[in-house]
Design an enzyme around this catalytic site. Structure first.
Site, short mmCIF file in Angstrom:
data_model
loop_
_atom_site.label_atom_id
_atom_site.label_comp_id
_atom_site.label_asym_id
_atom_site.label_seq_id
_atom_site.Cartn_x
_atom_site.Cartn_y
_atom_site.Cartn_z
N ASP A 125 0.75 -1.16 -0.01
CA ASP A 125 0.12 0.03 -0.02
C ASP A 125 0.77 1.25 -0.15
O ASP A 125 0.56 2.32 -0.67
CB ASP A 125 -0.98 0.03 1.29
CG ASP A 125 -1.98 -1.03 1.08
OD1 ASP A 125 -2.14 -1.33 0.06
OD2 ASP A 125 -2.88 -1.27 1.97
N GLY A 146 -9.75 7.89 -1.04
CA GLY A 146 -9.76 9.00 -1.88
C GLY A 146 -9.31 8.62 -3.24
O GLY A 146 -9.88 9.10 -4.50
N LEU A 147 -8.19 7.74 -3.67
CA LEU A 147 -7.97 7.17 -4.69
C LEU A 147 -9.18 6.27 -5.18
O LEU A 147 -9.51 6.20 -6.56
CB LEU A 147 -6.67 6.16 -4.39
CG LEU A 147 -5.15 7.00 -4.03
CD1 LEU A 147 -4.12 6.05 -3.71
CD2 LEU A 147 -4.88 7.92 -5.43
#
Length: 519
Positions: free
Chosen positions: A274, A409-410
């Site tokens: 991540d 958000g991505l």
């Protein structure tokens, strides 16, 4: 004074309320008019406490000002003692009552109440809430704590946590765990759940663990001077700070710095897959000084973020925040005006905000993800679950809290990017149903309408969207830009168009503006 819809800190008597509400067996008699009686709302609705705060008001009215308001205070003070039978009473005036200068402390001293009565002098028009909490706890400790023999085993006091604090309840348990791992006992936790009788036992500990300098540094300095108790300077928020805290406590108490890292997952998670698309994210920090200083180092050293701005609202710590800003080579923002904070965030155009409840609102307006790191906070940041900020588990919680807004958000950006795709648009059926999905309508294939979630409009009218017309092709292309930089792209394009004397922004204008600002 000024009119505002938001304040980071209330007047100092709110800080005194926070100390009184955190303690047991203590009562606060507050000389105040009807309009200042909002303690119940603060502590039962926002913090969701299961009991009302121990505050009694004189609640004088306008018609009482021509009579004896001092007499009203004395009657209220006696009634409060008769009803609640506290171990100690603190007395003071609200910001409004301060103007009539009745001297509640002097009045209470003449009443022969058979418990300690501690007067508070809180200058409402010069200082604010955090000063009020620090000064109140200091006066309580000064009045009640005395030097005494040390406990046979090594013990410390944990001082600083109080009501309406950001995760204070859970931080206490985490700090206790760190101490128990080293074989150090806890003498008193104060003011949280402490009684005035507990305060008298503070001198028996070998040292003090200062959790929150905003609320207890004056008391810690007093105990160091009067009782010879050293206090910790490191706040254990973050992995590195927790290691330093354990070493500092071990040195103060003369024990082995033992650590149980079995619960710590943050370092591995921050090195996981991540993190490859999170490293280098630009973040802006604002809140109380203690949490901002800790968060800045976590952001840079443990998460790999780039700090593009930081600041605090409590001016008592302005010097240390300015030193930190110089270390990070960013400007320091010392203000309690949320509009200044919003302007600084808009100018910095970060990809994430780490702040208070107000920064959460600012983030929504600007379309920037936000994680809360500091009080003041609303009800959602007083969770029923265990969710500390300090210690090993606190590091895990911080990682989740900060990373999730960026990850989601991505995901949101990807959804908006592919919203017009023939397979993923709003009117298409589930993709795993294959050929049974309904055909996209003509409107879905060529959507001309603007999304309901509009981009934030810039403040400057000469370059704002109120004097610019975005053509549909340019608007659609703008939506393909990630939301966390879309506002900046819109502002730059509109400024470029204004400089060129254009009233309409076409696709070509957007590309030309991009090329212009890329030079």
């Amino acid at each position: 004074m000024k009119l505002t819809v938001w304040t980071y800190e209330g007047p100092p008597h709110v800080g005194a309320m926070r100390v009184a509400t955190a303690m047991k067996g203590l009562h606060y008699v507050l000389h105040a008019p009807q309009g200042d009686t909002y303690a119940d709302l603060l502590f039962t609705m926002i913090e969701r406490r299961d009991h009302r705060p121990p505050v009694t008001y004189t609640t004088f009215e306008g018609r009482d000002l021509g009579e004896d308001t001092a007499g009203i205070f004395k009657v209220t003070c006696q009634e409060a003692y008769d009803r609640f039978k506290p171990q100690a009473i603190i007395v003071g005036a609200s910001c409004t009552a301060e103007l009539i200068q009745d001297d509640p402390g002097g009045l209470a001293e003449t009443m022969q109440i058979p418990v300690p009565v501690i007067p508070l002098e809180l200058p409402s028009y010069q200082r604010k809430e955090n000063f009020g909490s620090d000064e109140t706890f200091y006066q309580i400790v000064k009045s009640l704590a005395r030097p005494m023999d040390r406990t046979p085993e090594v013990t410390v006091n944990i001082i600083g946590p109080l009501a309406l604090g950001f995760r204070h309840r859970d931080d206490i348990e985490e700090v206790k765990g760190l101490l128990y791992e080293m074989g150090i006992g806890v003498n008193v936790v104060a003011p949280f759940d402490a009684t005035p009788e507990d305060i008298t036992r503070l001198g028996a500990a070998h040292a003090n663990v200062l959790m929150y300098p905003e609320h207890a540094e004056s008391a810690a300095r007093h105990l160091e001077r009067i009782c010879g108790q050293p206090y910790t300077k490191t706040i254990p928020i973050g992995v590195a700070a927790t290691h330093e805290f354990v070493a500092e406590v071990a040195q103060l108490c003369g024990v082995e710095p033992r650590k149980d890292l079995s619960r710590l997952r943050q370092p591995w998670w921050s090195k996981s897959v991540d993190s490859t698309y999170l490293t280098g994210k630009r973040v802006f920090l604002f809140g109380d000084a203690t949490h901002v200083k800790a968060a800045a180092r976590i952001a840079r050293d443990e998460m790999g973020f780039e700090v593009v701005g930081l600041g605090c609202y409590n001016r008592e710590f302005a010097r240390s925040i300015r030193e930190l800003a110089r270390e990070f080579d960013v400007p320091a923002l010392i203000t309690d005006d949320y509009l200044e904070v919003e302007k600084a965030i808009e100018d910095a155009s970060p990809e994430m905000i780490l702040g208070t409840q107000m920064e959460r609102h600012i983030g929504k307006r600007l379309g920037i993800p936000c994680a809360v790191i500091s009080a003041p906070v609303h009800v959602q940041d007083f969770p029923a679950r265990y969710s500390p900020q300090m210690g090993w588990e606190g590091a895990n919680v911080i990682f989740d809290t900060w990373i999730h807004p960026l990850v989601m958000g991505l995901e949101e950006h990807l959804l908006s990017m592919f919203r017009e795709d023939f397979e993923f648009h709003d009117e298409a059926g589930p993709s795993h149903h294959g050929g049974h999905s309904p055909k996209p309508s003509e409107a879905a294939r060529t959507p001309d309408k603007v999304e309901e979630r509009a981009d934030p409009a810039p403040e400057a009218p000469q370059t704002g969207s109120d004097v610019m017309v975005w053509l549909s092709e340019a608007e659609k292309e703008l939506k393909k830009i990630p939301f966390f930089v879309r506002g900046k792209a819109r502002r730059n394009t509109e400024k470029f168009a204004a400089d060129q004397g254009l009233q309409e922004i076409s696709l070509d204008t957007l590309y030309e503006a991009k090329a212009h600002y890329a030079r």
